[in-house]
Design a protein around this motif. Sequence first.
Motif, short mmCIF file in Angstrom:
data_model
loop_
_atom_site.label_atom_id
_atom_site.label_comp_id
_atom_site.label_asym_id
_atom_site.label_seq_id
_atom_site.Cartn_x
_atom_site.Cartn_y
_atom_site.Cartn_z
N ARG A 171 0.84 -1.20 0.00
CA ARG A 171 0.00 0.00 0.00
C ARG A 171 0.87 1.25 0.00
O ARG A 171 2.02 1.22 0.44
CB ARG A 171 -0.94 0.02 1.21
CG ARG A 171 -1.97 -1.08 1.21
CD ARG A 171 -2.84 -1.03 2.47
NE ARG A 171 -3.80 -2.13 2.51
CZ ARG A 171 -5.02 -2.06 2.01
NH1 ARG A 171 -5.44 -0.93 1.45
NH2 ARG A 171 -5.84 -3.08 2.06
N SER A 180 -3.66 3.26 0.16
CA SER A 180 -4.33 2.54 -0.92
C SER A 180 -3.34 1.60 -1.56
O SER A 180 -2.12 1.76 -1.45
CB SER A 180 -4.88 3.52 -1.95
OG SER A 180 -5.56 2.84 -2.98
N CYS A 181 -3.85 0.57 -2.26
CA CYS A 181 -2.99 -0.43 -2.89
C CYS A 181 -2.17 0.20 -4.01
O CYS A 181 -2.57 1.15 -4.65
CB CYS A 181 -3.83 -1.57 -3.45
SG CYS A 181 -4.60 -2.60 -2.17
N HIS A 185 -2.31 -3.85 -8.30
CA HIS A 185 -2.60 -4.67 -7.14
C HIS A 185 -4.10 -4.65 -6.89
O HIS A 185 -4.78 -3.67 -7.19
CB HIS A 185 -1.85 -4.18 -5.89
CG HIS A 185 -0.41 -4.60 -5.87
ND1 HIS A 185 0.50 -4.12 -6.80
CD2 HIS A 185 0.27 -5.44 -5.05
CE1 HIS A 185 1.69 -4.65 -6.53
NE2 HIS A 185 1.58 -5.45 -5.48
N ASP A 187 -7.20 -5.01 -4.08
CA ASP A 187 -7.52 -4.91 -2.65
C ASP A 187 -8.49 -6.04 -2.29
O ASP A 187 -9.66 -6.02 -2.66
CB ASP A 187 -8.14 -3.55 -2.35
CG ASP A 187 -8.19 -3.28 -0.85
OD1 ASP A 187 -7.97 -4.22 -0.07
OD2 ASP A 187 -8.46 -2.13 -0.46
N GLU A 191 -5.63 -7.20 2.53
CA GLU A 191 -4.40 -7.44 1.79
C GLU A 191 -4.47 -6.80 0.41
O GLU A 191 -5.54 -6.66 -0.17
CB GLU A 191 -4.15 -8.95 1.63
CG GLU A 191 -3.79 -9.65 2.92
CD GLU A 191 -3.41 -11.10 2.65
OE1 GLU A 191 -2.20 -11.36 2.50
OE2 GLU A 191 -4.32 -11.95 2.57
N CYS A 192 -3.27 -6.46 -0.10
CA CYS A 192 -3.13 -6.00 -1.48
C CYS A 192 -2.34 -7.07 -2.23
O CYS A 192 -1.15 -7.24 -1.99
CB CYS A 192 -2.39 -4.67 -1.55
SG CYS A 192 -3.33 -3.28 -0.89
#
Length: 286
Positions: A171, A180-181, A185, A187, A191-192
Amino acid sequence: MLALRIIIIFVLLPGVLLASICSRTEYGVGKQKPHVVKVCCRGYRYVTDETNNFSCEPICNEPCSNGSCVSPNTCSCNQGYENRLHMPSKGCVPRCSNKCSNGKCIAPETCSCDAGYELDEPTGRCAPICSTGCPNGFCESPGKCSCRQGYSLASDQTCVPVCTNECAQGRVCVAPNTCSCHERHIDIGLECLPATTESDSSSSTETTHPPVTTMTDCGFADIVQVKCLPEFIKNLKITHLMAIVMLLALIVLSCLMMLRHRRITSKDVERDKEMNVWGSKVHIIN
């Protein structure tokens, strides 16, 4: 300003003209009686016009550019101009109401900005120039940004958001205290996870995240398994869905064609049987 000039011309000017002429007594030679001579007072000079009329005009040591000399070392400035340092003995310079900071007043209400500054038309002031534009902040001085609250100044003179708590792996801080991711990637919950593509799988052999069960691991025939069904639903794309629908439609169409073929074949067999029965009967009768 115009009313003041009228007052000066019609009220004070006659007094000034009278004050500019002084009397001086001169004595003749021998028994001649002294007589009075009109001369220009100190601070004035003698001038004559085209008709040789006598007059005295004031002297200003500094030229009254953009104005006129109304008495010794006293300038009256034209509209839009003022005495330099507000001293009447000085010449007249342009007046800018905003004081023309970071520049020079070259004409009434007109500024010429110094290097590193540009004229802001709405305000008429000289504003500093920053090549980055200072997003999320403002240009404090030439080439130097000052950031708004929640942002900090980076080495490239841009304002970047600040997150009090460090963003988790995968992130980035995209706004004050907002993570934010990364790009590319996905979300998923907390987890990302990197978005898997064919180029990524062929070029990358290592990953910082635990392996994720995908349709490649499960296979199409195993989607009914408990471990594969959630991932199948997550990774299902429109293209996959369309392929499945088309495959099912093809299967259904094939089944219908097979049923129709069987029905036609069975009818032909029955017809042949009936023809054989009737043929044998006719032979016996004969």
